[in-house]
Scaffold this motif. Structure first.
Motif, PDB file in Angstrom:
ATOM      1  N   LEU A  42      21.268  24.395  11.412  1.00 58.24           N
ATOM      2  CA  LEU A  42      21.877  24.254  12.899  1.00 58.24           C
ATOM      3  C   LEU A  42      21.183  24.250  14.282  1.00 58.24           C
ATOM      4  O   LEU A  42      20.134  23.243  14.807  1.00 58.24           O
ATOM      5  N   GLY A  43      20.746  25.418  13.773  1.00 54.67           N
ATOM      6  CA  GLY A  43      19.210  26.083  14.379  1.00 54.67           C
ATOM      7  C   GLY A  43      17.858  25.476  14.773  1.00 54.67           C
ATOM      8  O   GLY A  43      17.592  25.132  15.019  1.00 54.67           O
ATOM      9  N   LEU A  44      18.047  24.866  13.638  1.00 52.45           N
ATOM     10  CA  LEU A  44      17.102  24.417  13.260  1.00 52.45           C
ATOM     11  C   LEU A  44      16.273  22.843  13.429  1.00 52.45           C
ATOM     12  O   LEU A  44      15.063  22.520  14.152  1.00 52.45           O
ATOM     13  N   ALA A  45      17.519  22.407  13.521  1.00 50.71           N
ATOM     14  CA  ALA A  45      17.824  20.894  13.425  1.00 50.71           C
ATOM     15  C   ALA A  45      17.729  20.648  15.182  1.00 50.71           C
ATOM     16  O   ALA A  45      17.345  19.994  15.907  1.00 50.71           O
ATOM     17  N   THR A  46      17.787  21.401  16.320  1.00 48.60           N
ATOM     18  CA  THR A  46      18.474  21.863  17.276  1.00 48.60           C
ATOM     19  C   THR A  46      17.255  22.709  18.146  1.00 48.60           C
ATOM     20  O   THR A  46      17.345  22.654  19.610  1.00 48.60           O
ATOM     21  N   GLY A  47      16.596  22.761  17.867  1.00 41.09           N
ATOM     22  CA  GLY A  47      14.867  23.434  17.797  1.00 41.09           C
ATOM     23  C   GLY A  47      14.614  24.443  17.633  1.00 41.09           C
ATOM     24  O   GLY A  47      13.594  24.968  18.997  1.00 41.09           O
ATOM     25  N   ALA A  48      15.320  25.638  17.226  1.00 40.98           N
ATOM     26  CA  ALA A  48      15.340  27.159  16.758  1.00 40.98           C
ATOM     27  C   ALA A  48      13.500  26.998  16.255  1.00 40.98           C
ATOM     28  O   ALA A  48      13.211  26.255  15.503  1.00 40.98           O
ATOM     29  N   ARG A  49      13.036  28.030  16.361  1.00 43.98           N
ATOM     30  CA  ARG A  49      11.915  28.716  15.514  1.00 43.98           C
ATOM     31  C   ARG A  49      11.434  28.382  14.075  1.00 43.98           C
ATOM     32  O   ARG A  49      12.765  28.610  13.623  1.00 43.98           O
ATOM     33  N   ALA A  50      10.770  27.720  13.707  1.00 45.24           N
ATOM     34  CA  ALA A  50      10.429  27.271  12.518  1.00 45.24           C
ATOM     35  C   ALA A  50      10.146  28.435  11.625  1.00 45.24           C
ATOM     36  O   ALA A  50       8.268  28.725  11.972  1.00 45.24           O
ATOM     37  N   ASP A  51      10.809  29.145  10.413  1.00 45.38           N
ATOM     38  CA  ASP A  51      10.576  30.090  10.089  1.00 45.38           C
ATOM     39  C   ASP A  51      10.708  29.094   8.012  1.00 45.38           C
ATOM     40  O   ASP A  51      11.249  28.817   7.655  1.00 45.38           O
ATOM     41  N   ARG A  52       9.131  28.935   7.705  1.00 42.07           N
ATOM     42  CA  ARG A  52       8.836  28.842   6.804  1.00 42.07           C
ATOM     43  C   ARG A  52       9.073  29.943   5.107  1.00 42.07           C
ATOM     44  O   ARG A  52       9.696  28.628   4.474  1.00 42.07           O
ATOM     45  N   GLN A  59       9.133  24.778  -3.487  1.00 39.74           N
ATOM     46  CA  GLN A  59       9.621  23.169  -2.356  1.00 39.74           C
ATOM     47  C   GLN A  59       9.042  23.369  -1.644  1.00 39.74           C
ATOM     48  O   GLN A  59       8.531  24.193  -1.092  1.00 39.74           O
ATOM     49  N   GLU A  60       8.567  22.378  -1.506  1.00 42.91           N
ATOM     50  CA  GLU A  60       7.208  22.388  -0.984  1.00 42.91           C
ATOM     51  C   GLU A  60       7.635  21.883   0.732  1.00 42.91           C
ATOM     52  O   GLU A  60       7.152  22.532   1.782  1.00 42.91           O
ATOM     53  N   LYS A  61       8.653  21.621   1.442  1.00 44.01           N
ATOM     54  CA  LYS A  61       9.271  21.772   1.996  1.00 44.01           C
ATOM     55  C   LYS A  61      10.806  21.356   2.156  1.00 44.01           C
ATOM     56  O   LYS A  61      11.415  20.539   1.630  1.00 44.01           O
ATOM     57  N   ARG A  96      14.615  18.065  11.193  1.00 44.83           N
ATOM     58  CA  ARG A  96      13.495  18.630  11.581  1.00 44.83           C
ATOM     59  C   ARG A  96      13.115  18.529  10.522  1.00 44.83           C
ATOM     60  O   ARG A  96      13.746  19.430   9.593  1.00 44.83           O
ATOM     61  N   GLN A  97      11.865  18.730   9.857  1.00 47.44           N
ATOM     62  CA  GLN A  97      11.170  19.193   8.434  1.00 47.44           C
ATOM     63  C   GLN A  97      10.529  20.189   8.605  1.00 47.44           C
ATOM     64  O   GLN A  97       9.528  20.235  10.050  1.00 47.44           O
ATOM     65  N   ILE A  98      10.053  21.428   7.879  1.00 45.29           N
ATOM     66  CA  ILE A  98       9.612  22.405   8.000  1.00 45.29           C
ATOM     67  C   ILE A  98       8.811  22.759   5.777  1.00 45.29           C
ATOM     68  O   ILE A  98       9.461  21.840   5.067  1.00 45.29           O
ATOM     69  N   THR A  99       7.699  22.942   6.763  1.00 44.23           N
ATOM     70  CA  THR A  99       6.512  22.840   5.079  1.00 44.23           C
ATOM     71  C   THR A  99       7.063  24.077   4.414  1.00 44.23           C
ATOM     72  O   THR A  99       7.368  25.157   5.720  1.00 44.23           O
ATOM     73  N   ALA A 100       6.187  24.126   3.303  1.00 41.46           N
ATOM     74  CA  ALA A 100       6.281  25.535   2.771  1.00 41.46           C
ATOM     75  C   ALA A 100       4.989  26.905   3.662  1.00 41.46           C
ATOM     76  O   ALA A 100       5.243  28.111   3.278  1.00 41.46           O
ATOM     77  N   ASP A 101       4.364  25.868   3.696  1.00 35.11           N
ATOM     78  CA  ASP A 101       3.161  26.801   5.059  1.00 35.11           C
ATOM     79  C   ASP A 101       3.360  26.678   6.498  1.00 35.11           C
ATOM     80  O   ASP A 101       2.353  27.177   7.278  1.00 35.11           O
ATOM     81  N   GLY A 102       4.674  26.508   6.696  1.00 37.87           N
ATOM     82  CA  GLY A 102       5.572  26.732   7.918  1.00 37.87           C
ATOM     83  C   GLY A 102       4.708  25.716   9.395  1.00 37.87           C
ATOM     84  O   GLY A 102       5.489  26.012  10.247  1.00 37.87           O
TER      85      GLY A 102
END
Length: 556
Positions: A42-52, A59-61, A96-102
């Motif tokens: 939920l934090g990721l979707a609402t703007g928290a720092r994206a940690d890879r 998985q790639e993302k 929010r989408q985050i990839t394995a490389d951050g």
């Protein structure tokens, strides 16, 4: 409110979609089951720092979507619209989408947005409170706004903002007037002399050119006068050309008969010539008279021409620009005389604006102090049931020096606590321990809920380290808070869990070679069993089930 949360390939979750409803939702499960994954998602979707590290291993993302339903006039919708984006008319989907490389990407209602805007929108939709939370109520910078929302004295705040704007404008006008006066006074002697000098000159437009032409003419006049005398003498010799022509005309006019008719064209031509000859000689006479210059006139002309050109050089302009320059200098000189009056008027305006500002901030400060006392009393009433009977809470309202006044008034506001008698008050985050801090926040949120526009509040283990009646009190307050906002709480307390309108069980298990986190919505018997487990541990007894029934208010 939060209507759904979809998670794909985040930590131990392969694919999960949860639907939420209004009221109090509790998230339960054994320690280590992965309850924090839901909050992290939920934090990721609402703007928290994206940690890879959030991307599921192999998985790639990873992807998270959170859907919210709010009023079309909600600040989050308005913020998106202010940025030229679709506000969703009350329906907001943050993805929010985050990839394995951050690397990460974000969308709001399928429109790409930056992480900063996502965070701003998310903060308007979700408040997260936990033992290590350093935002929201723990940030003293926001305490004044929280008190103002609680106090509901918008008219007084508007009056302060208006008075501050007038004082700022009046102060700027005074500064400009004083600067203009200082510059004018510095040039006063020069202006006085320059105006007098140009006034005395009395230059007329085009005068310099006319004087230059007349000076040239006068300088050439002596030779030209001699030439004109010769021309006059030649034309006047032997009785004069004019007299000769007119004599011949008189004789021709006396010719009679056919000869006279033949001479008519000649007479007509000579008559015209005689008239023009007379005009030419008259013009020659006038020119000769005009060239009869007074030597003193040439001297006076040269002196005036020199003075005009000297002043033009002095003021770095063309001679024809001197009249306009004189008007400009007169205006500046007049400003010196009027400057003292302008400054006096500007100072009077500042004094009046400062008086109005002082009255406005005093009224607002009085309102704030009264609201602070009311807030303190309400929060203090919430503390004993939360096992904080020895704690004290106060809202400190400090009046700042006038140099620090702003459009929000003259006060610094901070929430302070002390947990033991004889110890000093201090900031929430410095005085309260982890468990105490969460309960202080809960008490505050219950009291401040009437002024909050945030539709979703999340509490992470607010009940840690407590049980029995205290845990029940926490649950009761969370339930009461959910009357004005959607509340999600991660809990280990059966007393808190039983207060929920809806309950999700989070568990972790092996699926082949992989470990995954699963989330199940509990209904009726399944929920009874989970609360009994929370009461009894691994071995669920009939006594535990009976206690669960009592907590859930189930008969039988």
């Amino acid at each position: 409110m939060l209507t759904s949360l979809s998670i794909r390939d985040i930590v131990l979750i392969e694919k999960l979609t949860l639907s939420f409803s209004a009221g109090l939702t509790v998230l339960t499960g054994e320690t280590g089951a992965g309850k924090s994954i839901l909050l992290d998602s939920l934090g990721l979707a609402t703007g928290a720092r994206a940690d890879r590290a959030l991307v599921r291993q192999g998985q790639e993302k990873g992807m998270v979507s959170a859907a919210f339903s709010v009023a079309a006039s909600h600040p989050a919708c308005l913020l998106l619209e202010d940025q030229g984006l679709d506000g969703g008319d009350g329906e907001i989907i943050l993805r929010r989408q985050i990839t394995a490389d951050g690397r990460s990407k974000a969308w709001a209602n399928d429109q790409p947005i930056g992480q900063g805007l996502l965070s701003d929108v998310g903060a308007l939709l979700v408040e997260v409170h936990g033992q290590h939370d350093d935002r929201g109520l723990l940030d003293s910078a926001g305490h004044r706004a929280l008190l103002d929302n609680f106090g509901d004295y918008g008219a007084e705040m508007k009056a302060v903002a208006g008075a501050h704007s007038e004082l700022r404008d009046a102060s700027k006008a005074l500064m400009d007037a004083e600067e203009m006066l200082a510059n004018a006074k510095a040039d006063e002697e020069f202006l006085e002399h320059a105006v007098a000098e140009l006034d005395t000159l009395g230059l007329e437009e085009g005068e310099e050119e006319a004087l230059a032409e007349r000076r040239t003419l006068m300088m050439q006049g002596e030779k030209l006068a001699d030439d004109l005398k010769t021309y006059q003498d030649d034309l006047a010799s032997d009785g004069g050309v004019d007299a000769t022509v007119r004599g011949v005309l008189r004789r021709m006019e006396r010719t009679e008969g056919a000869a006279g008719e033949l001479l008519a064209p000649v007479i007509e031509a000579l008559d015209r010539a005689a008239i023009e000859l007379g005009e030419g000689m008259a013009a020659l006479d006038r020119l000769a008279q005009d060239l009869d210059f007074d030597p003193h006139e040439l001297e006076r002309t040269e002196e005036r021409l020199f003075e005009i050109r000297r002043l033009a050089r002095k003021h770095n302009c063309q001679p024809d620009e001197l009249p306009a320059l004189l008007e400009n200098l007169k205006t500046r000189y007049a400003a010196v005389s009027a400057g003292d009056e302008m400054v006096a008027e500007a100072r009077a305006r500042v004094a009046a604006a400062r008086k109005a500002m002082t009255a406005a901030v005093e009224t607002l400060s009085a309102k704030r102090k009264a609201a602070a006392l009311e807030l303190d009393a309400l929060v203090m009433a919430e503390l004993p049931p939360l096992k904080l009977e020895n704690a004290q809470f106060r809202t400190a309202v400090e009046t700042l020096p006038e140099s620090d006044w702003t459009a929000q008034g003259a006060d610094r506001v901070s929430f302070e606590v002390k947990t033991n008698a004889g110890t000093p008050f201090g900031a929430l985050v410095k005085i309260a321990s982890g468990g105490e801090l969460a309960r202080f926040i809960l008490a505050l949120k219950v009291v401040l809920a009437r002024g909050s526009s945030t539709p979703v509040m999340v509490f992470d283990e607010v009940d840690k380290g407590i049980g029995g009646a205290t845990a029940s009190a926490v649950g009761e307050r969370l339930r009461r808070l959910s009357d004005s906002a959607q509340v999600l709480v991660v809990t280990h307390s059966p007393q808190v869990a039983a207060r929920g309108n809806r309950q999700f069980q989070i568990s972790k298990g092996d699926h082949g070679a992989e470990t995954r986190t699963d989330v199940v919505a509990l209904e009726d018997e399944a929920r009874r069993e989970e609360i009994a487990r929370m009461l009894a541990g691994n071995v669920i007894t009939d006594a535990a089930r009976a206690a669960a029934d009592q907590l859930l208010h189930i008969d039988g």
